[in-house]
Design an enzyme around this catalytic site. Structure first.
Site, PDB file in Angstrom:
ATOM      1  N   HIS A  88      13.018  -2.774  -1.338  1.00  0.00           N
ATOM      2  CA  HIS A  88      11.612  -2.269  -2.508  1.00  0.00           C
ATOM      3  C   HIS A  88      12.572  -1.027  -3.589  1.00  0.00           C
ATOM      4  CE1 HIS A  88       8.715   0.411  -4.681  1.00  0.00           C
ATOM      5  NE2 HIS A  88       8.241  -1.010  -4.882  1.00  0.00           N
ATOM      6  N   GLU A 123      11.092  -6.473  -9.305  1.00  0.00           N
ATOM      7  CA  GLU A 123      10.098  -5.741 -10.200  1.00  0.00           C
ATOM      8  C   GLU A 123      11.060  -4.285 -10.163  1.00  0.00           C
ATOM      9  OE1 GLU A 123       7.288  -5.423  -6.948  1.00  0.00           O
ATOM     10  OE2 GLU A 123       8.335  -4.227  -6.084  1.00  0.00           O
ATOM     11  N   GLY A 167       4.915   1.994 -11.390  1.00  0.00           N
ATOM     12  CA  GLY A 167       3.990   3.527 -11.171  1.00  0.00           C
ATOM     13  C   GLY A 167       3.977   3.387 -13.059  1.00  0.00           C
ATOM     14  N   GLY A 227       0.610  -2.582  -6.287  1.00  0.00           N
ATOM     15  CA  GLY A 227       0.855  -1.768  -5.549  1.00  0.00           C
ATOM     16  C   GLY A 227      -1.069  -0.690  -5.539  1.00  0.00           C
ATOM     17  N   TRP A 281       1.145  -1.460   0.175  1.00  0.00           N
ATOM     18  CA  TRP A 281      -0.224   0.018   0.145  1.00  0.00           C
ATOM     19  C   TRP A 281       0.813   1.590   0.060  1.00  0.00           C
ATOM     20  CZ3 TRP A 281      -4.551  -1.175   4.434  1.00  0.00           C
ATOM     21  CH2 TRP A 281      -5.030  -2.439   3.623  1.00  0.00           C
ATOM     22  N   LYS A 282       2.332   0.895  -0.027  1.00  0.00           N
ATOM     23  CA  LYS A 282       2.928   2.273  -0.116  1.00  0.00           C
ATOM     24  C   LYS A 282       2.148   3.959   0.689  1.00  0.00           C
ATOM     25  CE  LYS A 282       4.390   1.232  -4.520  1.00  0.00           C
ATOM     26  NZ  LYS A 282       4.872   1.765  -5.922  1.00  0.00           N
ATOM     27  N   SER A 329       3.373  -2.607 -12.033  1.00  0.00           N
ATOM     28  CA  SER A 329       2.041  -2.376 -13.053  1.00  0.00           C
ATOM     29  C   SER A 329       1.279  -3.214 -13.632  1.00  0.00           C
ATOM     30  CB  SER A 329       2.084  -1.153 -14.031  1.00  0.00           C
ATOM     31  OG  SER A 329       2.703  -0.226 -13.583  1.00  0.00           O
TER      32      SER A 329
HETATM   33  P1  PGA Z   1       3.219  -0.206  -8.841  1.00  0.00           P
HETATM   34  O1  PGA Z   1       3.294  -0.533  -7.494  1.00  0.00           O
HETATM   35  O2  PGA Z   1       1.651  -1.220  -8.797  1.00  0.00           O
HETATM   36  O3  PGA Z   1       1.469   0.838  -8.454  1.00  0.00           O
HETATM   37  O4  PGA Z   1       3.119  -0.257 -10.348  1.00  0.00           O
HETATM   38  C1  PGA Z   1       3.806  -1.825  -7.676  1.00  0.00           C
HETATM   39  C2  PGA Z   1       5.787  -1.861  -6.240  1.00  0.00           C
HETATM   40  O5  PGA Z   1       5.548  -1.132  -6.563  1.00  0.00           O
HETATM   41  O6  PGA Z   1       5.839  -2.754  -6.068  1.00  0.00           O
END
Ligand code: PGA
Length: 256
Positions: A95, A167, A173, A235, A10-11, A214
């Site tokens: 991350h 990733e 993003g 995310g 969820w950052k 993404s």
């Molecule tokens: P995102 O983030 O799905 O919004 O691209 C993925 C992540 O950073 O783990």
């Protein structure tokens, strides 16, 4: 057969109140779910409340970071000991946003992985090349460096507990994920690297390797059909409960 993994970071997208509301919405959509390994990673301050809400579902709760030290004069840090007391099992380590903005290195990842494993937690360890590294054809070299340093002095039995989240930094993003063929190729290589490091492994098949960057409703199906993609780490697309539920259904139906 392996259970697919659906993890969500969820950052810093949600405030505590928003995280609580989202957890309630998830609870109304998902209760018992034994076909997929599920976890969500809220901010530290929301962990206790989100965990209480999701406790009678099969959605596990984890943290987005931790310190490598047990305790002491480390202002602003959170120990694995504290996370363990909260009763959580998952913790994200390395991350790319932490590497880029907060000085995380392969070496600190190694220390954190060892500390998390000491507390019997399941680290979600993120690796991935940057855009310029990809352009220079360095993806596999980067994978090798990140993995070799990070799992140094970690025994096979513990290395198997880690979820390796591939990733690619350039795919986070964005509007769309990396090409599933490309991901498959890199993840196959990650498995090969791990198999070389741990000769008692059965060709790396025991290791959990997931993809993040993404992931959305439109690309998750193709990704989870690939033989070396054991699940996804999501995310933005996990921040809406309906989209979460739809992604979960796709994983259940389409996982290889
Ligand atoms: P995102 O983030 O799905 O919004 O691209 C993925 C992540 O950073 O783990």
């Amino acid at each position: 057969m392996k259970k697919p993994i659906f993890g969500c970071g969820w950052k810093m997208y949600l405030s505590d109140n928003e995280a609580i509301a989202h957890a309630e919405a998830l609870k109304s959509k998902v209760s018992r779910e034994d076909q997929v390994e599920l976890y969500v990673l809220p901010s530290f301050t929301a962990i206790r409340d989100v965990k209480r809400i999701l406790d009678d579902t099969d959605i596990n709760v984890g943290a987005q970071n931790m310190c490598w030290e047990d305790k002491g004069a480390y202002t602003g840090e959170v120990s694995a000991r504290s996370l363990k007391e909260l009763g959580i099992k998952y913790v994200e380590i390395g991350h790319s946003e932490r590497r880029e903005f907060f000085g995380e290195t392969d070496e600190t990842c190694n220390k954190k992985l060892k500390e998390a494993l000491k507390y019997d937690m399941a680290p979600v360890f993120c690796i991935g090349e940057k855009a310029d590294e990809k352009e220079k054809g360095l993806t596999k070299e980067v994978m090798q460096r990140q993995i070799y340093v990070a799992v140094q002095d970690i025994a096979f039995k513990d290395a198997k507990k880690i979820i390796y989240a591939y990733e690619p930094v350039w795919a986070i993003g964005k509007d769309d994920a990396a090409d599933p063929e490309y991901v498959e190729d890199v993840q196959k290589y990650i498995r090969k690297l791990l198999a070389e490091l741990y000769p008692s492994s059965d060709q790396g098949t025991e290791f959990k390797v997931v993809y993040g960057g993404s992931v959305s409703l439109k690309n998750v199906s193709e990704l989870v059909q690939k033989p070396n993609i054991d699940g996804v780490f999501v995310g933005r697309s996990s921040l809406d409960a309906s989209s979460y539920k739809k992604i979960l259904e796709i994983i259940k139906n389409d996982f290889r």
